[in-house]
Design an enzyme around this catalytic site. Sequence first.
Site, PDB file in Angstrom:
ATOM      1  N   GLU A 125       0.794  -1.240   0.000  1.00 41.56           N
ATOM      2  CA  GLU A 125       0.000   0.000   0.000  1.00 41.56           C
ATOM      3  C   GLU A 125       0.824   1.286   0.000  1.00 41.56           C
ATOM      4  O   GLU A 125       0.577   2.182   0.805  1.00 41.56           O
ATOM      5  CB  GLU A 125      -0.971  -0.019   1.197  1.00 41.56           C
ATOM      6  CG  GLU A 125      -1.894  -1.218   1.164  1.00 41.56           C
ATOM      7  CD  GLU A 125      -2.820  -1.348   2.377  1.00 41.56           C
ATOM      8  OE1 GLU A 125      -2.832  -0.441   3.219  1.00 41.56           O
ATOM      9  OE2 GLU A 125      -3.533  -2.360   2.459  1.00 41.56           O
ATOM     10  N   ASN A 156       2.088  -5.188  -3.197  1.00 39.48           N
ATOM     11  CA  ASN A 156       0.678  -5.484  -2.906  1.00 39.48           C
ATOM     12  C   ASN A 156      -0.107  -4.203  -2.616  1.00 39.48           C
ATOM     13  O   ASN A 156       0.369  -3.344  -1.870  1.00 39.48           O
ATOM     14  CB  ASN A 156       0.641  -6.396  -1.659  1.00 39.48           C
ATOM     15  CG  ASN A 156      -0.718  -6.986  -1.361  1.00 39.48           C
ATOM     16  OD1 ASN A 156      -1.346  -7.580  -2.230  1.00 39.48           O
ATOM     17  ND2 ASN A 156      -1.171  -6.848  -0.119  1.00 39.48           N
ATOM     18  N   HIS A 168     -10.519  -5.908  -2.251  1.00 40.67           N
ATOM     19  CA  HIS A 168     -11.590  -5.733  -1.262  1.00 40.67           C
ATOM     20  C   HIS A 168     -12.737  -5.052  -2.005  1.00 40.67           C
ATOM     21  O   HIS A 168     -12.691  -3.846  -2.282  1.00 40.67           O
ATOM     22  CB  HIS A 168     -11.104  -4.871  -0.084  1.00 40.67           C
ATOM     23  CG  HIS A 168     -10.016  -5.548   0.701  1.00 40.67           C
ATOM     24  ND1 HIS A 168     -10.252  -6.693   1.435  1.00 40.67           N
ATOM     25  CD2 HIS A 168      -8.702  -5.258   0.867  1.00 40.67           C
ATOM     26  CE1 HIS A 168      -9.119  -7.074   2.034  1.00 40.67           C
ATOM     27  NE2 HIS A 168      -8.177  -6.221   1.693  1.00 40.67           N
ATOM     28  N   GLU A 176      -6.187 -10.601  -1.269  1.00 34.59           N
ATOM     29  CA  GLU A 176      -7.000 -10.332  -0.074  1.00 34.59           C
ATOM     30  C   GLU A 176      -8.475 -10.256  -0.436  1.00 34.59           C
ATOM     31  O   GLU A 176      -9.215  -9.412   0.070  1.00 34.59           O
ATOM     32  CB  GLU A 176      -6.573  -9.012   0.592  1.00 34.59           C
ATOM     33  CG  GLU A 176      -5.127  -8.966   0.997  1.00 34.59           C
ATOM     34  CD  GLU A 176      -4.729  -7.695   1.741  1.00 34.59           C
ATOM     35  OE1 GLU A 176      -5.611  -6.959   2.224  1.00 34.59           O
ATOM     36  OE2 GLU A 176      -3.510  -7.439   1.839  1.00 34.59           O
ATOM     37  N   ASP A 206     -12.238 -10.179  -0.781  1.00 32.88           N
ATOM     38  CA  ASP A 206     -13.515 -10.325  -0.080  1.00 32.88           C
ATOM     39  C   ASP A 206     -14.496  -9.387  -0.773  1.00 32.88           C
ATOM     40  O   ASP A 206     -14.104  -8.361  -1.319  1.00 32.88           O
ATOM     41  CB  ASP A 206     -13.423 -10.104   1.438  1.00 32.88           C
ATOM     42  CG  ASP A 206     -12.826  -8.771   1.877  1.00 32.88           C
ATOM     43  OD1 ASP A 206     -12.641  -7.875   1.026  1.00 32.88           O
ATOM     44  OD2 ASP A 206     -12.558  -8.617   3.082  1.00 32.88           O
TER      45      ASP A 206
HETATM   46  O1  9MR Z   1      -7.649  -7.799   8.498  1.00 33.28           O
HETATM   47  C1  9MR Z   1      -6.675  -7.040   9.165  1.00 33.28           C
HETATM   48  C2  9MR Z   1      -7.234  -6.510  10.475  1.00 33.28           C
HETATM   49  O2  9MR Z   1      -7.457  -7.579  11.365  1.00 33.28           O
HETATM   50  C3  9MR Z   1      -6.289  -5.501  11.078  1.00 33.28           C
HETATM   51  O3  9MR Z   1      -6.891  -4.909  12.213  1.00 33.28           O
HETATM   52  C4  9MR Z   1      -5.939  -4.446  10.059  1.00 33.28           C
HETATM   53  C5  9MR Z   1      -4.987  -3.438  10.638  1.00 33.28           C
HETATM   54  O4  9MR Z   1      -4.726  -2.400   9.793  1.00 33.28           O
HETATM   55  O5  9MR Z   1      -5.364  -5.045   8.919  1.00 33.28           O
HETATM   56  C6  9MR Z   1      -6.259  -5.879   8.275  1.00 33.28           C
HETATM   57  O6  9MR Z   1      -5.676  -6.415   7.102  1.00 33.28           O
HETATM   58  C7  9MR Z   1      -5.357  -5.461   6.083  1.00 33.28           C
HETATM   59  C8  9MR Z   1      -4.149  -5.995   5.349  1.00 33.28           C
HETATM   60  O7  9MR Z   1      -3.109  -6.265   6.233  1.00 33.28           O
HETATM   61  C9  9MR Z   1      -3.696  -5.024   4.273  1.00 33.28           C
HETATM   62  N1  9MR Z   1      -4.779  -4.692   3.382  1.00 33.28           N
HETATM   63  C10 9MR Z   1      -6.023  -4.282   3.994  1.00 33.28           C
HETATM   64  C11 9MR Z   1      -6.466  -5.309   5.026  1.00 33.28           C
HETATM   65  C12 9MR Z   1      -7.817  -4.943   5.618  1.00 33.28           C
HETATM   66  O8  9MR Z   1      -7.748  -3.744   6.317  1.00 33.28           O
END
Ligand code: 9MR
Length: 342
Positions: free
Chosen positions: A167, A208, A244, A272, A274
Amino acid sequence: MTSTSPGRRTRRRARATLAAATSAGLAATGLLVFAGSAQAAETLGGAAEQSGRYYGAAVAPHLLGEADYASTLNQEFDSVVAENVMKWDATEPNRGQFDFGGGDQLVAHAQEQGMEVRGHTLVWHAQQPSWVNGLGGDDLRQAMLDHIDGVAGHYAGQISSWDVVNEAFEWDGSRRQSNLQQQLGDGWIEEAFRAADAADPEAKLCYNDFGTDAINAKSDGIYAMVQDFLARGVPIDCVGFQSHLDSNSDLSSYQANLQRFSDLGVDVEITELDIGGSGSAQADAYRQVTEACLAVSRCTGITIWGFTDRHSWRADDTPLLFDTNYQKKEAYHAVLDALNAA
Ligand code: 9MR
C-alpha cells in the site's frame, strides 16, 4: 546469488509454468474436454490445483483452536497467509527483538497440512511498532533493512511469495506520503525489494495494494514502477491485487488490468479477496474475479481475506464464502464451479 540466477528464477516461477503446461498438455491430449465434468474437485484448493493454481485464506492462528475454523480451513484451502501475525508490530515489538510466535504457529500448521504460506507483509506504513515512530533518515532505513532481514531471513525457504511492500501508492498514482516515503525518498521500495531478495532468494517478491481492481490512475502508477524495476533489474516477481470489493464494484477492466501486468513479465496474485453483499449478486462478483484469474496464465492463485463471515475485518458486509456458522454460501459454489470449469 544474483537476482537473475536461473535456479532461483525457476523455483520462483515453478507454479506459473505448471499452470501453463497443465493446460497445454491437457489440450494436446484432448483431455481438457473431460477435465471440467469428469474430474470436478470438491474443495477450493483441489479445484484450483487442477490448473496449477492455489486457493488460500488469511488466517488468525489464535482461532485454530475453534474446531469448525480449523476443519474448514484444512478441508478447503491449500495456501494460507497471516492476517496480522507476520506484520512489523507483531514480529518486532522492540527494536532488534523478534517475536515469531504467531507466525511460526501458522507455518507449522500449514506444513502439517501440506499448504503453501504467503508472507504478509514486510514493510507497510500501518501496523508499525511504536518504536518506529519518530525514527528518521538513515536510522529508519537501517531499521527497515534489519526488519526485512530478520523476518524474511527467519522464514527463508518456507514462503511462496512475500508482500514485500504494502500500500505505498495513493489513488492518483503518486507515492503515499508515509514516514518511509518522507524520510527515505523514492528509493525505499527498491531498497526493500533488494533486502528481501538477499534474505530469501527463493520466495517470489510481490508489491501489494488495494484499489487496483481496474485500469485506473493508481494501477497506472504501480504499473510504471514495475516496468521501471524490471528494466533496471530490481528483483520483483509479482504484484498482489488485494481486491476488497462489493457486489456492485465495477469489474469491467479487472481482467485486462491483471493481463497488462502479466504481459510486463510478473506473476499476478489476488491476495486479499472479499466481496461485500449476499446471494446471487455476491456470487456473480466472486465468479467474475475467479474467471478473470483463470483467464490470465500468470495469475497464480487467489487468497480470500478470512473465509467465514464469523471472523472478518468487515463482518457487517458478510464478504466471505462461508457464513457465520461455517455453511457454504452461494458465492462458495460459484467459485468452486468456476474453478472446476477451467
Ligand atoms: O484484516 C486485518 C485486520 O485484522 C487488522 O486490524 C488491520 C490493521 O490495519 O489489517 C487488516 O488487514 C489489512 C491488510 O493487512 C492489508 N490490506 C487491507 C487489510 C484490511 O484492512
